[in-house]
Each structure stands twice: as structure tokens, then as C-alpha cells.
Design a protein around this motif. Structure first.
Motif, mmCIF file in Angstrom:
data_model
loop_
_atom_site.group_PDB
_atom_site.id
_atom_site.type_symbol
_atom_site.label_atom_id
_atom_site.label_comp_id
_atom_site.label_asym_id
_atom_site.label_seq_id
_atom_site.Cartn_x
_atom_site.Cartn_y
_atom_site.Cartn_z
ATOM 1 N N GLN A 7 0.817 -1.209 0.000
ATOM 2 C CA GLN A 7 0.000 0.000 0.000
ATOM 3 C C GLN A 7 0.853 1.262 0.000
ATOM 4 O O GLN A 7 1.638 1.488 0.929
ATOM 5 C CB GLN A 7 -0.896 0.027 1.252
ATOM 6 C CG GLN A 7 -1.984 -0.990 1.245
ATOM 7 C CD GLN A 7 -3.018 -0.716 0.171
ATOM 8 O OE1 GLN A 7 -3.384 0.412 -0.101
ATOM 9 N NE2 GLN A 7 -3.478 -1.779 -0.463
ATOM 10 N N PRO A 8 0.717 2.106 -1.013
ATOM 11 C CA PRO A 8 1.407 3.387 -0.981
ATOM 12 C C PRO A 8 0.731 4.310 0.029
ATOM 13 O O PRO A 8 -0.472 4.218 0.253
ATOM 14 C CB PRO A 8 1.250 3.923 -2.396
ATOM 15 C CG PRO A 8 0.072 3.215 -2.957
ATOM 16 C CD PRO A 8 -0.064 1.920 -2.225
ATOM 17 N N TYR A 9 1.523 5.141 0.660
ATOM 18 C CA TYR A 9 0.950 6.118 1.581
ATOM 19 C C TYR A 9 1.677 7.445 1.463
ATOM 20 O O TYR A 9 2.770 7.526 0.910
ATOM 21 C CB TYR A 9 0.948 5.608 3.017
ATOM 22 C CG TYR A 9 2.310 5.493 3.680
ATOM 23 C CD1 TYR A 9 2.822 6.541 4.437
ATOM 24 C CD2 TYR A 9 3.059 4.333 3.579
ATOM 25 C CE1 TYR A 9 4.050 6.433 5.061
ATOM 26 C CE2 TYR A 9 4.283 4.215 4.204
ATOM 27 C CZ TYR A 9 4.780 5.279 4.946
ATOM 28 O OH TYR A 9 6.006 5.169 5.561
ATOM 29 N N ILE A 10 1.020 8.462 1.978
ATOM 30 C CA ILE A 10 1.543 9.827 1.944
ATOM 31 C C ILE A 10 1.575 10.334 3.379
ATOM 32 O O ILE A 10 0.578 10.253 4.094
ATOM 33 C CB ILE A 10 0.640 10.747 1.093
ATOM 34 C CG1 ILE A 10 0.518 10.215 -0.336
ATOM 35 C CG2 ILE A 10 1.164 12.185 1.116
ATOM 36 C CD1 ILE A 10 -0.615 10.825 -1.134
ATOM 37 N N LYS A 11 2.704 10.846 3.783
ATOM 38 C CA LYS A 11 2.836 11.445 5.116
ATOM 39 C C LYS A 11 3.114 12.933 4.914
ATOM 40 O O LYS A 11 4.154 13.311 4.384
ATOM 41 C CB LYS A 11 3.987 10.783 5.871
ATOM 42 C CG LYS A 11 4.157 11.268 7.280
ATOM 43 C CD LYS A 11 5.268 10.464 7.950
ATOM 44 C CE LYS A 11 5.440 10.830 9.391
ATOM 45 N NZ LYS A 11 6.546 10.055 9.992
ATOM 46 N N ALA B 231 2.647 14.066 -8.172
ATOM 47 C CA ALA B 231 2.813 15.439 -8.658
ATOM 48 C C ALA B 231 1.994 16.419 -7.818
ATOM 49 O O ALA B 231 2.439 17.547 -7.564
ATOM 50 C CB ALA B 231 2.430 15.541 -10.128
ATOM 51 N N LEU B 232 0.814 16.008 -7.381
ATOM 52 C CA LEU B 232 -0.008 16.870 -6.523
ATOM 53 C C LEU B 232 0.717 17.147 -5.208
ATOM 54 O O LEU B 232 0.771 18.288 -4.747
ATOM 55 C CB LEU B 232 -1.371 16.225 -6.263
ATOM 56 C CG LEU B 232 -2.292 16.972 -5.299
ATOM 57 C CD1 LEU B 232 -2.591 18.378 -5.780
ATOM 58 C CD2 LEU B 232 -3.589 16.195 -5.106
ATOM 59 N N VAL B 233 1.299 16.126 -4.616
ATOM 60 C CA VAL B 233 2.048 16.319 -3.365
ATOM 61 C C VAL B 233 3.245 17.235 -3.599
ATOM 62 O O VAL B 233 3.521 18.127 -2.795
ATOM 63 C CB VAL B 233 2.472 14.962 -2.767
ATOM 64 C CG1 VAL B 233 3.428 15.163 -1.594
ATOM 65 C CG2 VAL B 233 1.238 14.175 -2.320
#
Length: 190
Positions: free
Chosen positions: A92-96, A148-150
Motif C-alpha cells: 500500500q502506498p501512503y503519503i505522510k 505530482a499533486l504532493v
């Protein structure tokens, strides 16, 4: 890809300087891009959900804070099952997202918001709402465009109002961070 920005409006830890973003990890396992492809359906199902409000751990007390987005990590949860647990369907990819508090006794502390936009349609909807509160529409953002949004978020480093809540989950301390709203740049000044 140009992302549709929402208009700003009213809708512990270590100190950190500067905005950073990292998109990988060292070691074996799937890359962010591979994990996104494997889990894209959940983001596609939940990304259009509209925001209706609501929302090492730094020693940040419960409360609402003015903070600036100052960093982000894009990583992949290890797909290895915990002892006695069923194997994960896919990594699972995640964003912190890391926020530096700008005022008060917690000034300089860096609480983080963990987003798992590919884990389920519900997590995709939650993640989409947080991006909307950061000032970006998500309805037409494709799964592969989240990186790209991040990066764009880090570049713009928005000032926001965040909510920090501390609790215990499965015997461990947990800190939950929610974005309440994006503020104008003037709102972040002391």
C-alpha cells in the motif's frame, strides 16, 4: 498536469526548516508507482467525495493550530504480514504530510498527517477531503498524478489550520492530524 486549486477560505516532534518531499525508500519491495497502479481503483472510487467538514509522535497537545505544510514522504507499506495475520493483498502506498506549527507553546513542532488513499474507497474519500482542505480539487486527479499533486503542495507550502487529537489505539499512543482549512498567507504571520 495542472491541478485545480480551491480558493482559500473559511470552510512531540522535532523542529524542521524548509519544505521537503521524498518519493521512495531504499531497499526491496515495490516502488510507489507500482503500488499506485496496483491500488488505483480505490482512489478512483473515492476521489470525487466532497468535503463536508469534520476532521515517533511529537508532543503536541490536543487542539487546533496554525501550521505550514513543510514536508512530505511518499512511501509504501511493507506487504509482509504481521505474525499470525493474513498476507496483504498488495503493498500500500501512503503519503505522510508534515506540518510545522507556527504559533504558541507548540511552535516549531512537526505533527504529521498519514494518508492511505489506495487502501479502500473510504480512505480515498478521506484523503481527497484532506487535499480539498489544502486547496486542491481531486475529482479529476488520476491515481498516478498524486505524486505530482504532493510535489505541488510542497512547492506552495500552504498555511493551514490543523486539528491534533491524541489517543490510544491497540495499547499504543496515537496522534491524529486533520486539516481543517487552508488559510491565506497573512493568517500565518505572527
Amino acid at each position: 498536469m495542472a491541478f485545480a486549486k480551491k480558493k482559500p477560505g473559511n470552510s512531540g516532534g522535532k523542529k524542521q526548516k524548509g519544505a521537503t518531499a521524498s518519493a521512495g525508500g531504499k531497499g526491496k519491495g515495490p516502488s510507489w508507482d507500482d503500488a499506485v497502479k496496483a491500488n488505483a481503483a480505490n482512489w478512483k472510487k473515492g476521489r470525487a467525495e466532497k468535503d463536508t467538514g469534520g476532521g515517533g509522535i511529537p508532543d503536541v497537545p490536543d487542539g487546533t493550530y496554525v501550521a505550514k505544510l513543510t514536508g512530505a514522504d511518499l512511501k509504501v507499506f511493507d506487504a509482509k504480514p504481521a505474525k499470525g495475520k493474513q498476507p496483504a493483498k498488495a503493498a500500500q502506498p501512503y503519503i505522510k504530510l508534515k506540518f510545522t506549527i507556527l504559533r504558541g507553546d507548540s511552535k516549531g513542532l512537526v505533527p504529521s498527517l498519514l494518508l492511505t488513499p489506495f487502501a479502500s474507497p473510504e480512505q480515498a474519500a478521506f484523503s481527497a477531503k484532506q487535499f480539498q482542505r489544502l486547496g486542491y480539487e481531486t475529482e479529476n486527479v488520476e491515481p498516478g498524478e498524486l505524486k505530482a499533486l504532493v510535489a505541488e503542495l510542497i512547492k506552495t507550502a500552504p498555511t493551514v489550520k490543523i486539528q491534533v487529537t491524541n489517543s490510544e489505539y491497540q495499547g499504543k499512543d496515537r496522534q491524529t492530524v486533520y486539516v481543517n482549512e487552508r488559510l491565506t498567507d497573512d493568517d500565518g504571520d505572527d
